[in-house]
Design an enzyme around this catalytic site. Structure first.
Site, PDB file in Angstrom:
ATOM      1  N   PRO A 203       0.820  -1.219   0.000  1.00  0.00           N
ATOM      2  CG  PRO A 203      -0.832  -1.594   1.603  1.00  0.00           C
ATOM      3  CD  PRO A 203       0.495  -2.111   1.119  1.00  0.00           C
ATOM      4  CB  SER A 204       1.118   4.201   0.878  1.00  0.00           C
ATOM      5  OG  SER A 204      -0.093   4.254   1.598  1.00  0.00           O
ATOM      6  NE  ARG A 205       1.275   3.403  -6.867  1.00  0.00           N
ATOM      7  CZ  ARG A 205      -0.016   3.092  -6.743  1.00  0.00           C
ATOM      8  NH1 ARG A 205      -0.419   2.455  -5.647  1.00  0.00           N
ATOM      9  NH2 ARG A 205      -0.881   3.378  -7.674  1.00  0.00           N
ATOM     10  CG  LEU A 206       5.313   3.399   1.482  1.00  0.00           C
ATOM     11  CD1 LEU A 206       4.991   3.618   2.951  1.00  0.00           C
ATOM     12  CD2 LEU A 206       6.525   4.241   1.072  1.00  0.00           C
ATOM     13  CG  HIS A 207       5.815  -0.923  -4.366  1.00  0.00           C
ATOM     14  ND1 HIS A 207       4.472  -1.144  -4.157  1.00  0.00           N
ATOM     15  CD2 HIS A 207       5.901   0.065  -5.305  1.00  0.00           C
ATOM     16  CE1 HIS A 207       3.768  -0.340  -4.947  1.00  0.00           C
ATOM     17  NE2 HIS A 207       4.609   0.407  -5.644  1.00  0.00           N
TER      18      HIS A 207
END
Length: 233
Positions: A203-207
């Site tokens: 989520p939130s591009r916190l890959h």
């Protein structure tokens, strides 16, 4: 995904978040990227939601650095690397002959995972290519002969050539037993990785991103040492 399409622009709006349950870290992966890939690929194959897990982007470049990319099918993983098959006179092969380096990307959208591979390339030995070629369906074997891949052709030219090849190889009846030999211009390429990255969507591009870097040591050619690092999203 929401998209706005107007006469002068296309705008892709924010869409659903990624929600992979597993935690990907240097501590959780296998010591070898090839072993880690085997695990992830097996999971992608076993997940009915994933369509064509073997599809991968292959990027090549000319000696001047001009890139080109296309989707091909991954066919084998052996102790040295990733294998695909193609026409040796095609654009991709000509670029690999002139600049023997390639990049691969697997993207399994349905399970929010991706694998990126960088490496040098080498041709497969002819017996290896022949063994795979013989396993292909008759239509695919004939198609390899019929297509002068990446060249400009006239309308109907390929199918006319295919008809002549069916007669030549005694394949008019579509018998799978027809003797269609390996063309000398067709075979496999192996990408021997020097860098492999595993990506897990969060989520939130916190890959989560974990990268393997092959350590330069000719003595370890058969059993390379890998440096494993976490990368920022």
């Amino acid at each position: 995904m929401d998209v706005v399409i107007s006469p002068d622009r296309i705008q892709v709006l924010p869409h659903n978040q990624y929600h992979t349950a597993d935690a990907l870290s240097p501590a959780s992966v296998a010591p070898s990227p090839l072993d880690q890939f085997r695990t992830w690929f097996a999971e992608a194959v076993q997940d009915a939601a994933v369509h064509e897990p073997e599809a991968m982007s292959l990027s090549t470049a000319t000696p001047a650095g001009i890139p080109s990319a296309r989707i091909v099918l991954f066919k084998q993983l052996d102790a040295r690397g990733f294998v695909f098959f193609t026409n040796y006179t095609s654009r991709k092969s000509q670029e690999l002959l002139a600049n023997p380096h390639a990049a691969l990307v697997f993207y399994w959208r349905e399970i929010h995972r991706s694998v990126r591979v960088l490496g040098r390339v080498e041709k497969l030995a002819a017996p290896e290519s022949e063994a795979y070629f013989k396993s292909r369906p008759l239509g695919s074997r004939l198609g390899a002969w019929a297509s002068k891949q990446s060249t400009v052709v006239a309308e109907g030219e390929v199918h006319a050539r295919l008809d002549r090849l069916k007669e030549r190889f005694g394949a008019d009846g579509d018998s799978e037993a027809a003797d269609v030999p390996l063309p000398e211009f067709w075979g496999g390429w192996r990408v021997v990785p020097t860098e492999v990255e595993f990506w897990s969507g969060k989520p939130s591009r916190l890959h989560d991103r974990v990268r393997y870097l092959r350590q330069a040591d000719p003595a370890d050619e058969a059993d390379p040492v890998w440096k494993i690092e976490r990368l920022a999203p």
